[in-house]
Design a protein around this motif. Structure first.
Motif, PDB file in Angstrom:
ATOM      1  N   PHE A  64       3.040   6.887  -3.124  1.00 54.91           N
ATOM      2  CA  PHE A  64       2.211   5.861  -2.029  1.00 54.91           C
ATOM      3  C   PHE A  64       1.436   5.046  -2.940  1.00 54.91           C
ATOM      4  O   PHE A  64       1.052   3.983  -2.589  1.00 54.91           O
ATOM      5  CB  PHE A  64       1.752   6.644  -0.729  1.00 54.91           C
ATOM      6  N   HIS A 100      -1.405  -1.661  -0.157  1.00 48.01           N
ATOM      7  CA  HIS A 100      -0.687  -0.544   0.399  1.00 48.01           C
ATOM      8  C   HIS A 100      -1.653   0.842  -0.218  1.00 48.01           C
ATOM      9  O   HIS A 100      -1.601   1.608   0.505  1.00 48.01           O
ATOM     10  CB  HIS A 100       0.949  -0.628  -0.086  1.00 48.01           C
ATOM     11  N   HIS A 120      11.422  -1.758   2.891  1.00 47.14           N
ATOM     12  CA  HIS A 120      10.741  -1.983   3.874  1.00 47.14           C
ATOM     13  C   HIS A 120      11.138  -2.898   4.863  1.00 47.14           C
ATOM     14  O   HIS A 120      11.046  -2.564   6.169  1.00 47.14           O
ATOM     15  CB  HIS A 120       9.252  -1.955   3.822  1.00 47.14           C
ATOM     16  N   HIS A 137       3.300  -1.484   8.517  1.00 45.77           N
ATOM     17  CA  HIS A 137       4.255  -2.090   7.688  1.00 45.77           C
ATOM     18  C   HIS A 137       4.689  -3.367   7.959  1.00 45.77           C
ATOM     19  O   HIS A 137       5.001  -4.324   7.174  1.00 45.77           O
ATOM     20  CB  HIS A 137       5.404  -0.926   7.221  1.00 45.77           C
ATOM     21  N   PHE A 190      10.267  -2.552  -3.319  1.00 52.04           N
ATOM     22  CA  PHE A 190       9.569  -2.106  -1.723  1.00 52.04           C
ATOM     23  C   PHE A 190       9.724  -2.816  -0.965  1.00 52.04           C
ATOM     24  O   PHE A 190       9.898  -2.418   0.284  1.00 52.04           O
ATOM     25  CB  PHE A 190       7.859  -1.719  -2.224  1.00 52.04           C
ATOM     26  N   HIS A 200      12.462   5.867  -1.079  1.00 53.24           N
ATOM     27  CA  HIS A 200      11.264   5.965  -1.893  1.00 53.24           C
ATOM     28  C   HIS A 200      11.566   6.968  -3.082  1.00 53.24           C
ATOM     29  O   HIS A 200      11.368   6.579  -4.126  1.00 53.24           O
ATOM     30  CB  HIS A 200       9.934   6.402  -1.320  1.00 53.24           C
ATOM     31  N   HIS A 207      13.774   6.521   5.088  1.00 47.84           N
ATOM     32  CA  HIS A 207      12.480   5.903   4.565  1.00 47.84           C
ATOM     33  C   HIS A 207      12.016   6.560   3.306  1.00 47.84           C
ATOM     34  O   HIS A 207      11.926   6.009   2.211  1.00 47.84           O
ATOM     35  CB  HIS A 207      11.339   5.675   5.412  1.00 47.84           C
ATOM     36  N   ILE A 211      -2.295   5.591   7.052  1.00 51.61           N
ATOM     37  CA  ILE A 211      -1.662   4.781   7.784  1.00 51.61           C
ATOM     38  C   ILE A 211       0.008   5.231   7.836  1.00 51.61           C
ATOM     39  O   ILE A 211       1.044   4.710   8.417  1.00 51.61           O
ATOM     40  CB  ILE A 211      -1.450   3.400   7.764  1.00 51.61           C
TER      41      ILE A 211
HETATM   42 CU1  C2O Z   1       3.850   2.716   3.020  1.00 47.58          CU
HETATM   43 CU2  C2O Z   1       7.384   3.324   2.609  1.00 47.58          CU
HETATM   44  O1  C2O Z   1       5.569   3.115   2.455  1.00 47.58           O
END
Ligand code: C2O
Length: 571
Positions: free
Chosen positions: A337, A160, A350, A191, A346, A320, A316, A181
């Motif tokens: 990140f 990541h 996701h 993802h 994480f 985080h 999203h 990305i």
């Molecule tokens: Cu690539 Cu929620 O992050």
């Protein structure tokens, strides 16, 4: 016992396509102690860059390798010398980890195994003890793999980091063009692939092909607290680098705030309403067009951060920032990140982002569910699979989760009927306002260190009858410049004249928000967002007004946000 099938075809030597005769070198140690700046060129690093550029070579490596899939604008080879170790922008120092994965020369084109048995990803708050024990065991085994095994937990976390910290010259005229990305239409597909292989590695380690990652059901009040399986101190799912005030250790446990900002969090007694309104906005009201949900197009030569979709920049990002430790230098682990993959939570977070993609597609009915643009479908990435084999995958193979062999445990979707009500239903609010017009040259660009209000004209439409229904009216906030090393958030309200529109927690006047997880990027990136107006104007009963009053309200890091302009378009 069952082992996961691997079907692959077409071996390609990636390195040789980038460099005529790359030296063959043994795998580097997984963690370099030397620094890795562009100015210092070591042979082994050059070689590693070949791999990295394969990892990052969405347009470079993949398209050079597959001449049949030539993109609209064929990319020149990337500038290998520009690949460096990522920088922790908050500390202005090299990252404490080298994100580069172990060296491997040959990538195989990945072919999805035929999906006979569909794995079911459980909602984390409903998972039983057997499941949790399995998940813990698998994670423990993943952490115990040799440090240089690409399936090792830290190596997975590094993937990541690499995809959002690589300094990667796309060969465009502007050398600050870097690979990223996030903040574009690559967000959901990348993802999904990332989780897919992470899940298959775990499944293989416990020799259980039915294993599937749990999802954190934060869009449902029953799942809004941090899932408790992640906070047992001796568990491999535990991570100490989280906001201690947000752990589910008190009764009732704190609920995640999907419009989180450090300075003005939603009060807990309003957070459910606020979250459901936010989800409705992200999934329905502001996500009518493909680009608004997925994010903006990003292809060769484009600057990074062309614009994130509704979910990416909303719920999203909020999760985080809500989970990351505010006492660590850069919000680690979840709040930055480069470090976010180091928190097992994480992947649970996701998995729900991924689920939102599936749910949104299901809600589309007969409307298009994905882009048909080959620049999107043929974008490719590299990952290590469950057999530690480097594989190349494409966006086109990831649009349907069932074809990838998994689905989600079905739960209620409580935000679906949460179309918000207006605080004020009144026409011509804007005409009595003294705010300047958005077109006044003195207004933009403007720094969001305070609330900014402007009047925005709705362009006159000439159209035949029936045409109106097909059109979507969008508010475009453009030329957004932020300090990418900071968490920032602002919100947008329509026809709300209060000095503090923060009482608009679940009302129709809330048009949407923009949040950003800190990351590495060139500083001069300009982004834009589009917010759906069609339903909103209906809800406020101002569909016939010729202008609206738009308020831009900073929530976090306003001093670091500049807005270039506001306008209305029809799509
Ligand atoms: Cu690539 Cu929620 O992050």
């Amino acid at each position: 016992m069952a082992s996961l099938p691997l079907s692959t075809v077409a071996i390609t030597n990636i390195s040789s396509l980038h460099r005529p005769h790359p030296p063959r070198l043994p795998p580097p140690p997984h963690r370099l102690t030397i620094s890795c700046n562009a100015s210092e060129s070591h042979p082994s690093q050059v070689d590693r860059r070949n791999l990295l550029l394969g990892m990052g070579g969405l347009y470079g490596a993949s398209n050079l390798i597959l001449p049949g899939d030539a993109p609209a604008s064929p990319p020149p080879p990337p500038d290998l010398a520009k690949c460096t170790r990522g920088t922790n922008l908050n500390l202005r120092q090299p990252l404490d980890v080298d994100c580069c994965p172990p060296f491997s020369e040959n990538a195989l084109d990945y072919k999805l195994p035929s999906a006979t048995d569909i794995r079911v990803r459980p909602a984390a708050h409903l998972a039983d003890n057997d499941f949790i024990a399995k998940y813990e065991k698998a994670t423990e085994l993943m952490k115990a793999l040799p440090a240089d095994d690409p399936r090792n937990f830290m190596q997975q976390a590094n993937v990541h980091c690499a995809y959002c910290n690589l300094t990667y010259d796309q060969g465009a005229a502007d050398p600050s063009n870097k690979l990223q990305i996030h903040f574009s239409w690559l967000f959901f597909p990348w993802h999904r692939w990332y989780l897919y292989f992470y899940e298959r590695i775990l499944a293989k380690l416990i020799d259980d092909p039915t294993f599937a990652l749990p999802y954190w059901n934060w869009d449902n009040p029953k799942g809004m607290a941090m899932p408790s399986m992640f906070v047992k101190e001796n568990s491999p799912l535990f991570n100490p680098r989280r906001n201690q005030a947000h752990l589910p250790l008190i009764d009732p446990p704190p609920y995640a705030d999907l419009r989180y900002s450090k300075k003005s969090s939603t009060p807990q007694d309003k957070v459910v309403q606020s979250n459901l309104t936010e989800m409705y906005s992200e999934m329905v009201r502001s996500a009518v067009n493909l680009e608004d949900f997925y994010g903006a197009k990003y292809n060769l030569g484009a600057k990074p951060d062309p614009g994130a979709g509704t979910v990416e920049r909303g719920s999203h990002t909020a999760i985080h920032a809500w989970v990351g430790d505010p006492n660590s230098p850069a919000g680690e682990d979840m709040g930055n990140f480069y470090s976010t993959g180091r928190d097992p939570l994480f992947f649970c977070h996701h998995a729900n982002v991924d689920r939102m993609w599936s749910v949104w597609r299901d809600l589309r009915g007969s409307k298009p569910k994905e882009f048909s643009d080959p620049d999107w479908l043929d974008t490719s990435f590299l990952f290590y699979d469950e057999n530690a084999q480097l594989v190349r995958v494409k966006v086109r193979d990831t649009v349907e989760n069932l074809k990838m062999g998994y689905t989600f445990q079905k739960v209620e979707i409580p935000w679906l009927n949460k179309r918000p009500k207006a605080k004020v239903r009144k026409a011509k609010v804007a005409s009595t306002s003294s705010a300047p017009k958005a077109t006044d040259t003195s207004v933009f660009p403007v720094k969001l260190d305070k609330v900014v209000r402007v009047l925005v004209d709705r362009p006159k439409r000439k159209r035949s009858k029936g045409e109106k229904e097909k059109e979507e009216e969008l508010l475009v906030i453009e030329g957004i410049e932020v300090d990418t090393s900071e968490f920032v958030r602002f919100e947008v309200f329509v026809n709300d004249e209060d000095d503090d529109p923060s009482d608009v927690i679940d009302l129709a006047e809330y048009a949407g928000g923009y949040s950003q997880v800190p990351h590495k990027n060139a500083a001069n990136v300009k982004s834009k967002i589009r917010l759906g107006l069609t339903e909103l104007l209906e809800d406020l009963d101002v569909e016939d007004d010729d202008k609206i009053l738009v308020s831009l309200v900073p929530r976090d890091g306003g001093e670091d946000i500049t807005i270039g302009g506001v306008k209305i378009i029809y799509v």
